[in-house]
Design a protein around this motif. Structure first.
Motif: not given
Length: 93
Positions: A50, A57, A85, A66, A78, A68-69, A72, A63-64, A53, A82
């Motif tokens: 987090l 940002e 997005n 969550q 990653v 998509d986490l 990554m 802006s990604i 992330l 990124v």
């Protein structure tokens, strides 16, 4: 083989992401490869994910979602998330 503007752009963005991940995971610059797994190879946890992330940002203005986490998990992954997005695809000149 000459570098295209697309390749240089992607390499620059990958280095920006590498810097963020290395700082958050508190790694030496040579410890992180493009395919090393954050959890398995570097003992990252969900809080660090987090934080990565959030730093992306904040630092890159991307802006990604969550959702998509979970994708990554490596530097390459990653970058892919990124880029998708952020719309980092640039047309061939």
């Amino acid at each position: 083989m000459p570098q295209t503007s697309q390749n240089l752009f992607q390499a620059e963005k990958l280095e920006q992401l590498r810097t963020i991940v290395v700082q958050v995971l508190e790694l030496g610059p040579d410890e992180l490869t493009e395919t090393s797994h954050f959890v398995n190879d570097h003992d990252a946890d969900s809080l660090l994910a987090l934080e990565i992330l959030a730093r992306i940002e904040l630092d890159l203005g991307v802006s990604i979602p969550q959702e998509d986490l979970p994708e990554m998990v490596t530097l390459t992954a990653v970058h892919d998330v990124v880029a998708r997005n952020a719309g980092w695809e640039i047309p061939n000149a």
